[in-house]
Enzyme design. Sequence first.
Site, PDB file in Angstrom:
ATOM      1  N   GLU A 138     -17.909  -6.840   1.833  1.00 27.36           N
ATOM      2  CA  GLU A 138     -16.976  -6.209   2.767  1.00 27.36           C
ATOM      3  C   GLU A 138     -15.544  -6.399   2.293  1.00 27.36           C
ATOM      4  O   GLU A 138     -15.270  -7.201   1.391  1.00 27.36           O
ATOM      5  CB  GLU A 138     -17.155  -6.795   4.172  1.00 27.36           C
ATOM      6  CG  GLU A 138     -16.925  -8.295   4.239  1.00 27.36           C
ATOM      7  CD  GLU A 138     -17.338  -8.893   5.569  1.00 27.36           C
ATOM      8  OE1 GLU A 138     -17.632  -8.133   6.507  1.00 27.36           O
ATOM      9  OE2 GLU A 138     -17.364 -10.136   5.682  1.00 27.36           O
ATOM     10  N   LYS A 140     -11.705  -7.612   2.292  1.00 31.18           N
ATOM     11  CA  LYS A 140     -10.945  -8.792   2.724  1.00 31.18           C
ATOM     12  C   LYS A 140      -9.638  -8.310   3.344  1.00 31.18           C
ATOM     13  O   LYS A 140      -8.703  -7.923   2.641  1.00 31.18           O
ATOM     14  CB  LYS A 140     -10.677  -9.719   1.539  1.00 31.18           C
ATOM     15  CG  LYS A 140     -10.030 -11.034   1.932  1.00 31.18           C
ATOM     16  CD  LYS A 140      -9.895 -11.946   0.719  1.00 31.18           C
ATOM     17  CE  LYS A 140      -9.350 -13.316   1.114  1.00 31.18           C
ATOM     18  NZ  LYS A 140      -7.986 -13.231   1.660  1.00 31.18           N
ATOM     19  N   ASP A 142      -6.094  -8.208   4.954  1.00 29.45           N
ATOM     20  CA  ASP A 142      -4.898  -9.029   4.810  1.00 29.45           C
ATOM     21  C   ASP A 142      -4.245  -9.166   6.183  1.00 29.45           C
ATOM     22  O   ASP A 142      -3.290  -8.464   6.524  1.00 29.45           O
ATOM     23  CB  ASP A 142      -3.929  -8.386   3.812  1.00 29.45           C
ATOM     24  CG  ASP A 142      -2.914  -9.388   3.287  1.00 29.45           C
ATOM     25  OD1 ASP A 142      -3.065 -10.582   3.576  1.00 29.45           O
ATOM     26  OD2 ASP A 142      -1.975  -8.969   2.588  1.00 29.45           O
ATOM     27  N   TYR A 248     -10.747  -6.505  13.517  1.00 27.10           N
ATOM     28  CA  TYR A 248     -12.146  -6.324  13.122  1.00 27.10           C
ATOM     29  C   TYR A 248     -12.802  -7.703  13.134  1.00 27.10           C
ATOM     30  O   TYR A 248     -12.238  -8.677  12.606  1.00 27.10           O
ATOM     31  CB  TYR A 248     -12.270  -5.721  11.729  1.00 27.10           C
ATOM     32  CG  TYR A 248     -12.046  -4.223  11.657  1.00 27.10           C
ATOM     33  CD1 TYR A 248     -12.353  -3.388  12.724  1.00 27.10           C
ATOM     34  CD2 TYR A 248     -11.540  -3.636  10.495  1.00 27.10           C
ATOM     35  CE1 TYR A 248     -12.153  -2.016  12.645  1.00 27.10           C
ATOM     36  CE2 TYR A 248     -11.341  -2.269  10.401  1.00 27.10           C
ATOM     37  CZ  TYR A 248     -11.648  -1.469  11.486  1.00 27.10           C
ATOM     38  OH  TYR A 248     -11.453  -0.109  11.416  1.00 27.10           O
ATOM     39  N   LYS A 338     -10.299 -11.610  -5.472  1.00 29.07           N
ATOM     40  CA  LYS A 338      -8.931 -11.161  -5.217  1.00 29.07           C
ATOM     41  C   LYS A 338      -8.533 -10.099  -6.240  1.00 29.07           C
ATOM     42  O   LYS A 338      -8.651 -10.304  -7.449  1.00 29.07           O
ATOM     43  CB  LYS A 338      -7.959 -12.341  -5.293  1.00 29.07           C
ATOM     44  CG  LYS A 338      -8.257 -13.474  -4.316  1.00 29.07           C
ATOM     45  CD  LYS A 338      -7.912 -13.115  -2.890  1.00 29.07           C
ATOM     46  CE  LYS A 338      -6.429 -13.142  -2.657  1.00 29.07           C
ATOM     47  NZ  LYS A 338      -5.847 -14.487  -2.600  1.00 29.07           N
ATOM     48  N   CYS A 435      31.081   9.576  -8.713  1.00 26.93           N
ATOM     49  CA  CYS A 435      29.855   9.707  -9.492  1.00 26.93           C
ATOM     50  C   CYS A 435      29.962   8.866 -10.760  1.00 26.93           C
ATOM     51  O   CYS A 435      30.933   9.023 -11.529  1.00 26.93           O
ATOM     52  CB  CYS A 435      29.614  11.173  -9.855  1.00 26.93           C
ATOM     53  SG  CYS A 435      28.191  11.422 -10.945  1.00 26.93           S
ATOM     54  N   CYS A 438      30.033  11.434 -13.924  1.00 25.41           N
ATOM     55  CA  CYS A 438      31.080  12.419 -14.221  1.00 25.41           C
ATOM     56  C   CYS A 438      32.400  12.123 -13.528  1.00 25.41           C
ATOM     57  O   CYS A 438      33.394  12.823 -13.769  1.00 25.41           O
ATOM     58  CB  CYS A 438      30.606  13.831 -13.857  1.00 25.41           C
ATOM     59  SG  CYS A 438      30.358  14.092 -12.078  1.00 25.41           S
ATOM     60  N   CYS A 454      26.592  13.924  -5.485  1.00 27.62           N
ATOM     61  CA  CYS A 454      27.628  14.369  -6.410  1.00 27.62           C
ATOM     62  C   CYS A 454      27.669  15.898  -6.328  1.00 27.62           C
ATOM     63  O   CYS A 454      26.676  16.564  -6.657  1.00 27.62           O
ATOM     64  CB  CYS A 454      27.318  13.928  -7.833  1.00 27.62           C
ATOM     65  SG  CYS A 454      28.401  14.677  -9.076  1.00 27.62           S
ATOM     66  N   CYS A 460      27.825  17.929 -14.092  1.00 28.95           N
ATOM     67  CA  CYS A 460      27.482  16.503 -14.122  1.00 28.95           C
ATOM     68  C   CYS A 460      26.378  16.267 -15.156  1.00 28.95           C
ATOM     69  O   CYS A 460      25.274  16.815 -15.031  1.00 28.95           O
ATOM     70  CB  CYS A 460      27.010  16.045 -12.745  1.00 28.95           C
ATOM     71  SG  CYS A 460      26.486  14.314 -12.705  1.00 28.95           S
TER      72      CYS A 460
END
Length: 766
Positions: A138, A140, A142, A248, A338, A435, A438, A454, A460
């Site tokens: 099943e 795992k 977290d 669960y 894991k 910017c 440029c 910009c 640019c």
Amino acid sequence: MSTGKTAAETDTQSPTGEQIPAGDVRTEYEDLVEQVRKHRFAYYQEDAPIISDAEFDELYRRLETIEAMHPELVSNDSPTQEVGGEVSAAFAAVEHLQRMYSLEDVFSLEELEAWIAKAEAGVAKIGNGNNRPSWLTELKIDGLAVNLLYRDGVLVRAATRGDGTTGEDITHNVLTIKEIPQRLSGTGFPAEMEIRGEVFIPSKAFAEFNEALIEAGKAPLANPRNAAAGSLRQKDPAETAKRPLRMYVHGIGAREGLQTVSQSDTYRQLAEWGLPTSPYFEVLPGLADVLEFIKRYGDKRHSLTHEIDGIVVKVDDFATQRALGYTTRVPRWAVAYKYPPEEVHTKLLDIAVNVGRTGRVTPFGVMEPAKVAGSTVEMATLHNQEVVKAKGVKIGDIVVLRKAGDVIPEIVGPVLALRDQQDPPVRDFIMPTECPACGTPLAPGKEGDVDIRCPNSRSCPAQLRERVFHLAGRGAFDIEALGWEAAIALTQPAEPETAPLTTEATLFDLTPEQLADVRVRREKRSKGVGTGEFELVPYFYTKATAKTPSKPTATTDKLFRELEKAKAQPLWRVLVALSIRHVGPRASRALATAFGNMDAIRQASEDELAHVDGVGPVIAQALTEWFAEDWHRDIVDRWAAAGVRMADERDESTPRTLEGLTVVVTGSLEGFSRDEAKEAILIRGGKAAGSVSKNTSYVVAGENAGTKLDKAEQLGIPVLDEDGFRELLANGPAATGDADGSSDITAEADEDGEDRLEDHSEAAAQ
């Protein structure tokens, strides 16, 4: 011959084979014990870890290694002899009727194979050697481990795992979780029964909750696990009720009179009583099946209901579990595999900005390189200045870095407990006002747009570089030889006056001679190692020597072949290549299907564009504004003059068998590429969607179909194989046994078409 040293004083070898004095071993061991305890407290009691799970696992495994080599150092209060954390003084302590254990972790498939072989040998030794155990396998979760106590079917107490024997009473908070029954359904439950499970926050709900926090100007939560744990430790249950918690159940502790003989039988019984059991488990006969399960869920772990960090493998049969028994800390009949870590902690060295192809200025973090999700990451997106502010990150912070699968790396937030320890001190990020590429003053976006842009889109150099890289992408012209470095060489070489492209309009007019003098700045190497010195070298041509003249490289020859081939791409790809804001592949396909040629799209009114299914007013306005610029129209005209295809051939004889239907194709089909399948759907009047929803009419599933197939089955959407797909194309819904295939069709939002911080961001920062 005696050395005169005691066992504790004898030098030993480390795993790498080097001699380590016993005094150093003892010092390292004591330091590790202290560190593990400190980090356990931060994780379990404060829900605010100061190192990543991966770093903690490394510390813990090193501690186990030293104890295996020096058992005389091990004491009863060693962290390896304990379960989980301690009990917080903020909640009443309660004792579990039956101890809750941790699980032994393994971090590679080879370790898992060795563990299963050892367990099977244990089964054989106790007399069950003729029958190998079945493995309940099943996910795992977290989340936070919780123990529910039911008496006569009524929930009377809920507690955290704590140290395995004593936990924290969190009953009032658990009662706010709607799917945990306060009274069990049916009959036959024991007079007293402990149910173990995991409380979690679903991935989608967690993302939405964090978005709401950011919009409110609050710092987002670090991860779903800490969020779930913190939610259950709220002093006010009303605050817990605001969090989208779920649970669960996955185990059972003390029980009187429950006659189930296996874990899987117990799950079925618990479900009948109304307890929420996970849909993600299977009973498997052997190692090969377990490994396949691990791979399958590793491939789709980011489309599941909740976050997972591994797979749990248990002996299914209770009698065998009892025979195998327990160590002081873990059962011998269960193990946790894991997955490679997807979250690490690393130092944020700087926050820089990248200018995208539509002018959006995006902050991104520059970090100490960190290995996460199988790759080394040095940069991660921070989206915009408001996100930087909401996440509360400062330059110099230790930050949580997350990379889920193929998702772009993201800085989750700072590790606040370590902020004051940084040298030099952390400092705030200040968004530039000009910017960086440029020098043009930056401008805020339109109303409701938090991005800063910009406005110098024509000149640019950063925007041009990004547009050239984008138009070569797989969703546009698909020019493999025009990658990120080539885009820089064409638009921003070391000597700017030699740049072959000052606008993408002349891309298809390039000649090999124009590339001969293009040079880039590159670090000198000595035996494969950088020297710290730089030189200018040709990019598209070989370096001339006394014996051989400079000539185009194989990649350069390939570039011109692919440029010629790109001219024949269909109209929708040309539209994508133009980098019109908001116009991604879906809208481009819709426009190409509706109008058939570029001239018709240019001449269409905003209202006519907006009424195309899948376009709408926002995209229509963006198209109208884009074509209003003379230099934009010049790009289209120059490409057309160079031979780029600006109209699709339309076969009016193709029947419109999919009118009004939405079809999703997933997996590999033998007779269609993904693009060919989409084209087949579109020219028959259907919508080729990229995701499954309640509005999907059909899902076509080829080989290795993934989570879209799972979702289709959950929603009860008709699923077709390739033969069924051909029948649908030829004859419409009637061919599938569906009278009309009708469904409520809702136009799905098109891809934004905006810039994203991709793998090339490292070069962008240079």
